[in-house]
Scaffold this active site. Structure first.
Site, short mmCIF file in Angstrom:
data_model
loop_
_atom_site.label_atom_id
_atom_site.label_comp_id
_atom_site.label_asym_id
_atom_site.label_seq_id
_atom_site.Cartn_x
_atom_site.Cartn_y
_atom_site.Cartn_z
N THR A 96 -0.73 11.56 -0.96
CA THR A 96 -1.82 12.33 -1.59
C THR A 96 -2.34 13.61 -0.83
O THR A 96 -2.59 14.57 -1.33
CB THR A 96 -3.11 11.27 -1.84
OG1 THR A 96 -2.59 10.29 -2.36
CG2 THR A 96 -4.04 12.23 -2.39
N ALA A 97 -2.34 13.42 0.60
CA ALA A 97 -2.57 14.51 1.37
C ALA A 97 -1.56 15.44 1.19
O ALA A 97 -1.97 16.67 0.91
CB ALA A 97 -2.47 14.12 3.09
N HIS A 131 -6.45 10.18 8.48
CA HIS A 131 -7.06 9.10 9.04
C HIS A 131 -8.07 9.26 10.01
O HIS A 131 -8.89 10.15 9.85
CB HIS A 131 -5.82 8.20 9.67
CG HIS A 131 -4.94 7.71 8.57
ND1 HIS A 131 -5.01 7.03 7.33
CD2 HIS A 131 -3.58 7.42 8.65
CE1 HIS A 131 -3.98 6.52 6.60
NE2 HIS A 131 -3.07 7.08 7.75
N SER A 164 0.90 5.78 -1.10
CA SER A 164 0.03 6.84 -1.77
C SER A 164 0.01 6.83 -3.10
O SER A 164 0.90 6.67 -3.83
CB SER A 164 0.56 8.10 -0.90
OG SER A 164 0.05 9.24 -1.66
N LYS A 183 0.79 -1.05 0.11
CA LYS A 183 0.04 -0.09 0.09
C LYS A 183 0.80 1.28 -0.23
O LYS A 183 1.70 1.51 0.68
CB LYS A 183 -0.73 0.01 1.40
CG LYS A 183 -1.67 1.27 1.47
CD LYS A 183 -2.98 1.24 0.75
CE LYS A 183 -3.96 2.36 1.29
NZ LYS A 183 -4.65 2.14 2.73
#
Length: 287
Positions: A119-120, A163, A61, A59
């Site tokens: 991505t944030a 989150h 981003s 996993k």
């Protein structure tokens, strides 16, 4: 007896990932290889993937994809993409007199972010370009669970959070400057690409995608079975917050990106590449 080799995978200990992969990680997906799981924050996997030092499946981003697409394939399932689930920009106090906090108040300020390849962070830079005159000041990278205490304690001026912080930031006495998910959705009409599942291009990505989908289907059909696994890794979250986290981040895009999901990824990374925030790359590698 099967002699199928095991598969190395890395994902975060967050409830959405443990919910999605519970069935596969516990041998409940027929025919799927045994998983050797490494639990790692997404900032760690982003850099492992870029250095080709990570496991076969992980996993990362969506923002980190331009650095790895020559060696890893984006899988159409297992990740986090949706609406109403974007990162938030938080500050400690509202302005005196109750004045509205907006992007202009962050000009030249010190901001903490969870990763420079998240991505944030990408959404944050695109938002800053549009909403913060002159840009922000120093950007400091720190683990996401340390950001809200740092803002509360005045160590930094503002923080970019992800989150479960969406649900818990008021308990730190913090104020939301911007919901970057809402900004992105209003600006583009598209959902927000957050976390992607990638696999080395030498692997059978169709088979891996099938096993992930079967794991997702099992989780939805048996939501209580994964509860103890989720809470073991939930980093002191309450069961209620963990459930809210899952409900927000595990959705139809977790099973299949579809045309809308791929369009969102292409829009985010295409815009970022045009502004020089990520390396230029061939968008066709995303599919």
């Amino acid at each position: 007896m099967s002699t199928q080799p095991s598969l190395n995978i890395a994902y975060s200990p967050c409830p959405n990932d443990t919910f999605i992969f519970h069935a596969w990680a516990h041998g409940l997906v027929p025919g799927a290889p045994k998983l050797n799981v490494t639990y790692a924050d997404i900032d760690i996997t982003n850099h492992l993937a870029a250095r080709l030092e990570g496991p076969e499946v992980m996993k990362i981003s969506y923002a980190a994809l331009p650095w790895v697409l020559n060696d890893y394939r984006l899988l159409p399932c297992g990740g986090a993409l949706g609406r109403g689930c974007g990162p938030l920009v938080l500050t400690k106090n509202s302005l005196e007199g109750g004045a509205h906090i907006n992007g202009a108040t962050l000009s030249g300020k010190r901001i903490a972010v969870p990763s420079e390849r998240s991505t944030a962070y990408l959404l944050f830079r695109l938002w800053v370009e549009q909403q913060v005159p002159g840009g922000v000041g120093e950007v400091i990278v720190m683990p996401f669970h340390e950001i809200m205490p740092a803002v509360r304690d005045g160590k930094i001026d503002a923080g970019l959070v992800i989150h479960e912080a969406r649900f818990t930031y008021p308990t730190y006495g913090l104020h939301m400057v911007a919901d970057l998910g809402s900004w992105w959705e209003s600006d583009t009409g598209l959902p927000i690409p957050l976390g992607a599942i990638i696999a080395r291009r030498t692997l059978d990505s169709e088979a891996i995608s099938r096993w992930i989908r079967e794991s997702v289907d099992y989780a939805w059909a048996n939501p209580d079975v994964s509860q103890s696994y989720i809470m073991d890794y939930a980093q002191e979250l309450s069961p209620e917050v963990a459930k809210s986290h899952i409900d927000l981040y595990v959705n139809s895009f977790s099973r299949d990106l579809g045309e809308e999901g791929y369009s969102a990824v292409e829009a985010l990374l295409g815009r970022a590449a045009a502004q020089g925030l990520v390396p230029s790359f061939d968008l066709s590698l995303l599919r």
